[in-house]
Design a protein around this motif. Structure first.
Motif, PDB file in Angstrom:
ATOM      1  N   ASP A  35      -9.042  67.240  15.731  1.00 24.11           N
ATOM      2  CA  ASP A  35      -9.307  66.084  16.591  1.00 24.11           C
ATOM      3  C   ASP A  35      -8.650  66.182  17.959  1.00 24.11           C
ATOM      4  N   ASN A  36      -8.273  67.392  18.363  1.00 23.27           N
ATOM      5  CA  ASN A  36      -7.704  67.611  19.683  1.00 23.27           C
ATOM      6  C   ASN A  36      -8.253  68.944  20.201  1.00 23.27           C
ATOM      7  N   PRO A  37      -9.523  68.956  20.598  1.00 27.65           N
ATOM      8  CA  PRO A  37     -10.189  70.210  20.977  1.00 27.65           C
ATOM      9  C   PRO A  37      -9.403  70.989  22.031  1.00 27.65           C
ATOM     10  N   GLY A  38      -9.284  72.285  21.772  1.00 29.21           N
ATOM     11  CA  GLY A  38      -8.636  73.166  22.731  1.00 29.21           C
ATOM     12  C   GLY A  38      -7.129  73.229  22.620  1.00 29.21           C
ATOM     13  N   LYS A  39      -6.519  72.511  21.686  1.00 27.72           N
ATOM     14  CA  LYS A  39      -5.060  72.516  21.532  1.00 27.72           C
ATOM     15  C   LYS A  39      -4.671  73.110  20.187  1.00 27.72           C
ATOM     16  N   SER A  40      -3.542  73.819  20.173  1.00 30.39           N
ATOM     17  CA  SER A  40      -2.995  74.409  18.957  1.00 30.39           C
ATOM     18  C   SER A  40      -1.496  74.182  18.900  1.00 30.39           C
ATOM     19  N   VAL A  41      -0.954  74.305  17.696  1.00 34.22           N
ATOM     20  CA  VAL A  41       0.490  74.306  17.494  1.00 34.22           C
ATOM     21  C   VAL A  41       0.855  75.707  17.016  1.00 34.22           C
ATOM     22  N   LYS A  42       1.929  76.266  17.600  1.00 41.16           N
ATOM     23  CA  LYS A  42       2.382  77.609  17.234  1.00 41.16           C
ATOM     24  C   LYS A  42       3.890  77.572  17.019  1.00 41.16           C
ATOM     25  N   GLY A  43       4.319  78.151  15.916  1.00 38.51           N
ATOM     26  CA  GLY A  43       5.745  78.248  15.621  1.00 38.51           C
ATOM     27  C   GLY A  43       6.243  79.640  15.941  1.00 38.51           C
ATOM     28  N   VAL A  44       7.352  79.721  16.678  1.00 41.56           N
ATOM     29  CA  VAL A  44       7.926  80.998  17.076  1.00 41.56           C
ATOM     30  C   VAL A  44       9.388  81.033  16.628  1.00 41.56           C
ATOM     31  N   MET A 100       8.818  82.188   4.028  1.00 39.05           N
ATOM     32  CA  MET A 100       7.731  81.873   4.939  1.00 39.05           C
ATOM     33  C   MET A 100       7.373  80.392   4.842  1.00 39.05           C
ATOM     34  N   MET A 101       7.301  79.877   3.613  1.00 36.73           N
ATOM     35  CA  MET A 101       6.953  78.465   3.426  1.00 36.73           C
ATOM     36  C   MET A 101       8.010  77.571   4.074  1.00 36.73           C
ATOM     37  N   LYS A 102       9.294  77.958   3.936  1.00 35.15           N
ATOM     38  CA  LYS A 102      10.374  77.177   4.536  1.00 35.15           C
ATOM     39  C   LYS A 102      10.212  77.112   6.053  1.00 35.15           C
ATOM     40  N   THR A 103       9.862  78.251   6.668  1.00 30.72           N
ATOM     41  CA  THR A 103       9.671  78.293   8.112  1.00 30.72           C
ATOM     42  C   THR A 103       8.514  77.396   8.532  1.00 30.72           C
ATOM     43  N   MET A 104       7.414  77.432   7.764  1.00 28.21           N
ATOM     44  CA  MET A 104       6.278  76.567   8.097  1.00 28.21           C
ATOM     45  C   MET A 104       6.659  75.095   7.969  1.00 28.21           C
ATOM     46  N   LEU A 105       7.477  74.779   6.977  1.00 24.51           N
ATOM     47  CA  LEU A 105       7.916  73.394   6.825  1.00 24.51           C
ATOM     48  C   LEU A 105       8.779  72.964   8.005  1.00 24.51           C
ATOM     49  N   TYR A 106       9.647  73.873   8.484  1.00 26.40           N
ATOM     50  CA  TYR A 106      10.439  73.564   9.676  1.00 26.40           C
ATOM     51  C   TYR A 106       9.512  73.268  10.858  1.00 26.40           C
ATOM     52  N   ALA A 107       8.460  74.081  11.011  1.00 33.21           N
ATOM     53  CA  ALA A 107       7.530  73.887  12.123  1.00 33.21           C
ATOM     54  C   ALA A 107       6.842  72.538  12.018  1.00 33.21           C
ATOM     55  N   LEU A 108       6.402  72.176  10.839  1.00 27.37           N
ATOM     56  CA  LEU A 108       5.736  70.893  10.666  1.00 27.37           C
ATOM     57  C   LEU A 108       6.704  69.737  10.855  1.00 27.37           C
ATOM     58  N   ARG A 161      14.892  89.024  18.737  1.00 24.90           N
ATOM     59  CA  ARG A 161      13.610  89.307  18.087  1.00 24.90           C
ATOM     60  C   ARG A 161      12.805  88.022  18.043  1.00 24.90           C
ATOM     61  N   VAL A 162      11.571  88.082  18.536  1.00 25.52           N
ATOM     62  CA  VAL A 162      10.705  86.905  18.610  1.00 25.52           C
ATOM     63  C   VAL A 162       9.470  87.169  17.756  1.00 25.52           C
ATOM     64  N   THR A 163       9.190  86.250  16.811  1.00 20.35           N
ATOM     65  CA  THR A 163       8.076  86.426  15.889  1.00 20.35           C
ATOM     66  C   THR A 163       7.273  85.132  15.784  1.00 20.35           C
ATOM     67  N   GLU A 164       5.965  85.216  16.022  1.00 17.77           N
ATOM     68  CA  GLU A 164       5.119  84.043  15.778  1.00 17.77           C
ATOM     69  C   GLU A 164       4.966  83.902  14.269  1.00 17.77           C
ATOM     70  N   VAL A 165       5.357  82.751  13.735  1.00 13.83           N
ATOM     71  CA  VAL A 165       5.345  82.545  12.287  1.00 13.83           C
ATOM     72  C   VAL A 165       4.326  81.513  11.835  1.00 13.83           C
ATOM     73  N   TYR A 166       3.692  80.844  12.796  1.00 13.93           N
ATOM     74  CA  TYR A 166       2.759  79.783  12.431  1.00 13.93           C
ATOM     75  C   TYR A 166       1.806  79.544  13.591  1.00 13.93           C
ATOM     76  N   ALA A 167       0.541  79.346  13.281  1.00 14.15           N
ATOM     77  CA  ALA A 167      -0.441  78.973  14.303  1.00 14.15           C
ATOM     78  C   ALA A 167      -1.539  78.164  13.634  1.00 14.15           C
ATOM     79  N   HIS A 168      -1.894  77.053  14.265  1.00 12.68           N
ATOM     80  CA  HIS A 168      -2.932  76.202  13.694  1.00 12.68           C
ATOM     81  C   HIS A 168      -3.590  75.392  14.811  1.00 12.68           C
ATOM     82  N   VAL A 169      -4.921  75.407  14.821  1.00  8.07           N
ATOM     83  CA  VAL A 169      -5.662  74.586  15.767  1.00  8.07           C
ATOM     84  C   VAL A 169      -5.454  73.123  15.372  1.00  8.07           C
ATOM     85  N   LEU A 170      -5.198  72.263  16.358  1.00  2.90           N
ATOM     86  CA  LEU A 170      -4.982  70.846  16.070  1.00  2.90           C
ATOM     87  C   LEU A 170      -6.323  70.142  15.846  1.00  2.90           C
TER      88      LEU A 170
END
Length: 146
Positions: free
Chosen positions: A48-57, A1-9, A37-46
């Motif tokens: 200093d950028n209201p209303g925007k998020s980053v999501k890893g799939v 899981m940590m590896k996937t989050m690092l890929y997303a970042l 198979r599609v899996t959301e693996v990461y989600a984080h509100v950005l």
């Protein structure tokens, strides 16, 4: 899981290449999904950028697997990196291109993703798609109708 989050970042800061494409085999659009198979693996509100998020799939394809032709949330800017195998990708009726492990492509808001498929009939393939989207966008992918 940590590896996937690092890929997303990492995907947020790596250089971006764009690709255009069109079909899986014979210039025909694909309107069904098989072996994907599609899996959301990461989600984080950005911050200093209201209303925007980053999501890893994470998208995992069995040998010969593919996703139907689709569009993404209207706000979506997508950066995809192939983690394993080879992926066929086609956007906006353009040429279908093959992306292998470590290669990447971008989809812009409003793009039509005509082709998303495993290039191999014998080996699995995997990609990480990093979305920058409006936080309120809950549906990230919508199949297209013929």
């Amino acid at each position: 899981m940590m590896k996937t989050m690092l890929y997303a970042l990492a995907a947020l800061v790596l250089p971006v290449t764009t690709a255009s494409a069109h079909d899986v085999a014979k210039g025909e659009l694909v309107y069904e999904t098989k072996g994907a198979r599609v899996t959301e693996v990461y989600a984080h509100v950005l911050p200093d950028n209201p209303g925007k998020s980053v999501k890893g799939v994470l998208v995992e394809y069995e040998p010969g697997g593919y996703s139907s032709a689709h569009t993404h949330a209207k706000s979506a800017l997508i950066y995809a990196t192939v983690l394993e195998g080879a992926i066929l990708s086609g956007v906006n009726g353009g040429e279908v291109k093959t992306f292998t492990k470590g290669m990447n492509f971008t989809e812009l808001p409003g793009d039509r993703h005509d082709v998303s498929a495993n290039a191999s009939k014998t080996e699995p393939a995997k990609l990480l798609a990093v979305f920058v989207v409006d936080t309120d966008d809950k549906v990230l992918t919508t199949p297209r109708k013929p």
